[in-house]
Design an enzyme around this catalytic site. Sequence first.
Site, PDB file in Angstrom:
ATOM      1  N   GLY A  27      27.657  18.870  37.809  1.00 29.34           N
ATOM      2  CA  GLY A  27      28.478  17.653  37.802  1.00 29.34           C
ATOM      3  C   GLY A  27      27.937  16.569  36.884  1.00 29.34           C
TER       4      GLY A  27
ATOM      5  N   PRO B 215      32.071  22.511  31.701  1.00 32.74           N
ATOM      6  CG  PRO B 215      33.207  24.565  31.756  1.00 32.74           C
ATOM      7  CD  PRO B 215      32.479  23.632  30.837  1.00 32.74           C
ATOM      8  CG  ASP B 216      32.262  21.692  38.331  1.00 32.65           C
ATOM      9  OD1 ASP B 216      33.191  22.483  38.078  1.00 32.65           O
ATOM     10  OD2 ASP B 216      32.359  20.802  39.198  1.00 32.65           O
ATOM     11  CG  PHE B 217      28.944  26.886  37.994  1.00 33.93           C
ATOM     12  CD1 PHE B 217      28.872  28.029  37.212  1.00 33.93           C
ATOM     13  CD2 PHE B 217      28.030  25.868  37.759  1.00 33.93           C
ATOM     14  CE1 PHE B 217      27.924  28.154  36.227  1.00 33.93           C
ATOM     15  CE2 PHE B 217      27.071  25.985  36.771  1.00 33.93           C
ATOM     16  CZ  PHE B 217      27.014  27.131  35.999  1.00 33.93           C
ATOM     17  NE  ARG B 218      29.483  27.830  43.931  1.00 32.37           N
ATOM     18  CZ  ARG B 218      28.404  27.907  43.142  1.00 32.37           C
ATOM     19  NH1 ARG B 218      28.050  26.869  42.402  1.00 32.37           N
ATOM     20  NH2 ARG B 218      27.699  29.023  43.089  1.00 32.37           N
TER      21      ARG B 218
ATOM     22  CG  HIS C   5      19.464  27.664  38.535  1.00 29.39           C
ATOM     23  ND1 HIS C   5      20.679  27.354  39.099  1.00 29.39           N
ATOM     24  CD2 HIS C   5      18.605  27.805  39.584  1.00 29.39           C
ATOM     25  CE1 HIS C   5      20.560  27.287  40.420  1.00 29.39           C
ATOM     26  NE2 HIS C   5      19.304  27.541  40.738  1.00 29.39           N
TER      27      HIS C   5
ATOM     28  CG  ASP D  20      23.456  21.181  30.309  1.00 33.57           C
ATOM     29  OD1 ASP D  20      22.333  20.661  30.416  1.00 33.57           O
ATOM     30  OD2 ASP D  20      24.425  20.847  31.027  1.00 33.57           O
TER      31      ASP D  20
ATOM     32  CB  CYS E 293      14.811  41.943  24.111  1.00 35.82           C
ATOM     33  SG  CYS E 293      15.105  43.691  24.379  1.00 35.82           S
TER      34      CYS E 293
ATOM     35  CG  ASN F  94      28.680  15.826  44.168  1.00 33.81           C
ATOM     36  OD1 ASN F  94      28.517  16.091  42.974  1.00 33.81           O
ATOM     37  ND2 ASN F  94      29.193  16.697  45.013  1.00 33.81           N
TER      38      ASN F  94
ATOM     39  CB  CYS G  98      14.086  47.805  21.500  1.00 38.49           C
ATOM     40  SG  CYS G  98      14.792  46.664  22.686  1.00 38.49           S
TER      41      CYS G  98
ATOM     42  CD  GLN H  67      21.646  23.526  41.537  1.00 40.83           C
ATOM     43  OE1 GLN H  67      22.004  24.465  42.232  1.00 40.83           O
ATOM     44  NE2 GLN H  67      22.183  22.335  41.660  1.00 40.83           N
ATOM     45  CG  ASN H  68      23.037  21.109  35.132  1.00 44.50           C
ATOM     46  OD1 ASN H  68      23.528  21.784  36.043  1.00 44.50           O
ATOM     47  ND2 ASN H  68      23.254  19.817  35.002  1.00 44.50           N
TER      48      ASN H  68
HETATM   49  P1  OAD Z   1      29.048  23.371  41.283  1.00 40.74           P
HETATM   50  O1  OAD Z   1      30.218  23.585  40.385  1.00 40.74           O
HETATM   51  O2  OAD Z   1      28.873  24.307  42.413  1.00 40.74           O
HETATM   52  O3  OAD Z   1      29.083  21.910  41.887  1.00 40.74           O
HETATM   53  C1  OAD Z   1      29.284  20.795  41.062  1.00 40.74           C
HETATM   54  C2  OAD Z   1      29.507  19.588  41.964  1.00 40.74           C
HETATM   55  O4  OAD Z   1      29.592  18.438  41.136  1.00 40.74           O
HETATM   56  C3  OAD Z   1      30.799  19.660  42.765  1.00 40.74           C
HETATM   57  O5  OAD Z   1      30.569  19.117  44.057  1.00 40.74           O
HETATM   58  C4  OAD Z   1      31.755  18.763  41.962  1.00 40.74           C
HETATM   59  O6  OAD Z   1      32.749  18.149  42.756  1.00 40.74           O
HETATM   60  C5  OAD Z   1      30.796  17.732  41.434  1.00 40.74           C
HETATM   61  N1  OAD Z   1      31.206  17.094  40.173  1.00 40.74           N
HETATM   62  C6  OAD Z   1      31.723  17.656  39.068  1.00 40.74           C
HETATM   63  N2  OAD Z   1      31.884  16.754  38.091  1.00 40.74           N
HETATM   64  C7  OAD Z   1      31.456  15.574  38.601  1.00 40.74           C
HETATM   65  C8  OAD Z   1      31.353  14.241  38.088  1.00 40.74           C
HETATM   66  N3  OAD Z   1      31.714  13.941  36.838  1.00 40.74           N
HETATM   67  N4  OAD Z   1      30.885  13.286  38.895  1.00 40.74           N
HETATM   68  C9  OAD Z   1      30.514  13.569  40.190  1.00 40.74           C
HETATM   69  N5  OAD Z   1      30.569  14.807  40.715  1.00 40.74           N
HETATM   70  C10 OAD Z   1      31.030  15.796  39.935  1.00 40.74           C
HETATM   71  O7  OAD Z   1      27.763  23.351  40.353  1.00 40.74           O
HETATM   72  P2  OAD Z   1      26.234  23.487  40.794  1.00 40.74           P
HETATM   73  O8  OAD Z   1      26.004  22.871  42.113  1.00 40.74           O
HETATM   74  O9  OAD Z   1      25.430  23.023  39.649  1.00 40.74           O
HETATM   75  O10 OAD Z   1      23.965  29.167  38.832  1.00 40.74           O
HETATM   76  O11 OAD Z   1      26.092  25.062  40.922  1.00 40.74           O
HETATM   77  C11 OAD Z   1      24.842  25.605  41.221  1.00 40.74           C
HETATM   78  C12 OAD Z   1      24.649  26.927  40.549  1.00 40.74           C
HETATM   79  O12 OAD Z   1      25.781  27.753  40.834  1.00 40.74           O
HETATM   80  C13 OAD Z   1      24.597  26.868  39.049  1.00 40.74           C
HETATM   81  O13 OAD Z   1      23.318  26.570  38.560  1.00 40.74           O
HETATM   82  C14 OAD Z   1      25.049  28.238  38.653  1.00 40.74           C
HETATM   83  C15 OAD Z   1      26.144  28.483  39.644  1.00 40.74           C
HETATM   84  O14 OAD Z   1      26.365  29.802  39.998  1.00 40.74           O
HETATM   85  C16 OAD Z   1      23.953  30.253  38.041  1.00 40.74           C
HETATM   86  O15 OAD Z   1      24.830  30.495  37.277  1.00 40.74           O
HETATM   87  C17 OAD Z   1      22.789  31.124  38.171  1.00 40.74           C
END
Ligand code: OAD
Length: 367
Positions: free
Chosen positions: A90, A98-101, A191, A174, A199, A289, A228, A171-172
């Site tokens: 986020g 983009p975020d993930f969820r 992460h 980037d 490799c 958040n 390889c 966890q990012n």
């Molecule tokens: P998530 O996508 O799970 O969560 C992001 C959170 O940030 C959500 O609660 C969104 O609502 C919030 N959010 C997004 N944009 C925002 C903004 N501009 N301001 C405030 N809140 C915002 O992402 P992570 O918690 O980072 O791992 O996910 C954790 C891990 O899951 C990642 O590191 C990744 C993924 O699978 C791997 O890929 C190994």
Amino acid sequence: MSKDLNLTTKDKTTKGKGCSNDNHQRLSAGVEDKEMDNLRKWFSDKLALGLGNKDLMEKPKVLHTLDLDGIVDYIKSGNARNIITMAGAGISTSAGIPDFRSPSSGLYSKLCGFDLPYPEAIFEIEYFRKHPEPFFAMAKELYPKTFEPTPCHYFLRLLNKKGLLLRHYTQNVDALERVAGIPAEKLVEAHGTLHTSRCINPECREEYDRKWMTEKILADIVPRCEKCKSVVKPDAVFFGEPLPERFRLVEEDFPNCDLLIILGTSLVVQPFASLVDRVPPRCPRLLINHEEAGNEDPVMVVLGFSCGLQFHGADNFRDVAWLGDCDEGCYLFAEKLGWKEELKSLIENGCQSETISAVETGATGST
Ligand code: OAD
């Protein structure tokens, strides 16, 4: 790195929050110790009830108010000298990553065309070994046009400039924290990172830089090792892989934390999510958040255990949720702290034009 620190997620549907029994089974020995402590505390609280010991029953007065102003007062009063920040995707969405969820904009909602058994398979090491193509196709589609840090990243740098940041756990992958000028010794990229690639052949492990990987991704080529011919994978940690050795800093950092700030994460991936339980019992915890995350598990509460963030319970004396946009939250936070102009100047100058001072580089800080 022990097996306990392998990256895990709560479930394959990416739903649900907080601590589950499943997560508990997967956690490291340190957390099991903490559960024993909780059990002892629960018994001692019960005994205290019988003895009428009021001290143990009263809520500690840590924050004047359970809101951002309470946290600001706490910092201004000099109580926060070892702040730990924890971040997720986020904090980078306003940079175009983009975020993930998130339901419609999150990466996992955009994977329908990739023929995956479930969205998180794209980041599972066993799946990647057999089917690397979806990962690289996704990486091309979502490759950011620029790598510009957000105001939130600069706020984190400002915390460090003020000499208050003990460590930033992200966890990012980037690397925008690095670009924003947060010194490497203040960072734990839990992460991994997309900065470098390797490799996957354990006998080879040849390293490649970001430019090499970017060229392959943008040219639709599954990157192969020049030595390889095995697949080359970015140094992001996939599910089933161990976390970086640096994650061990948790053991020394978290007991010393006097304010935890959590930004832009759904707190569903372990062991990262459980770090909120590793700070001392009176340490305030602020979540910035879009929505609440990491909430205490009601089943554990009934059993007398504290696990996760507790925003609503009558017993809450230290957890604060500021719900909204991370950048907006950080601007407001900076304004209330009297740091608004400094934050603006950091953002305007970016990381290029300002020499990072001795304080910022951690010359006066730890590890
Ligand atoms: P998530 O996508 O799970 O969560 C992001 C959170 O940030 C959500 O609660 C969104 O609502 C919030 N959010 C997004 N944009 C925002 C903004 N501009 N301001 C405030 N809140 C915002 O992402 P992570 O918690 O980072 O791992 O996910 C954790 C891990 O899951 C990642 O590191 C990744 C993924 O699978 C791997 O890929 C190994």
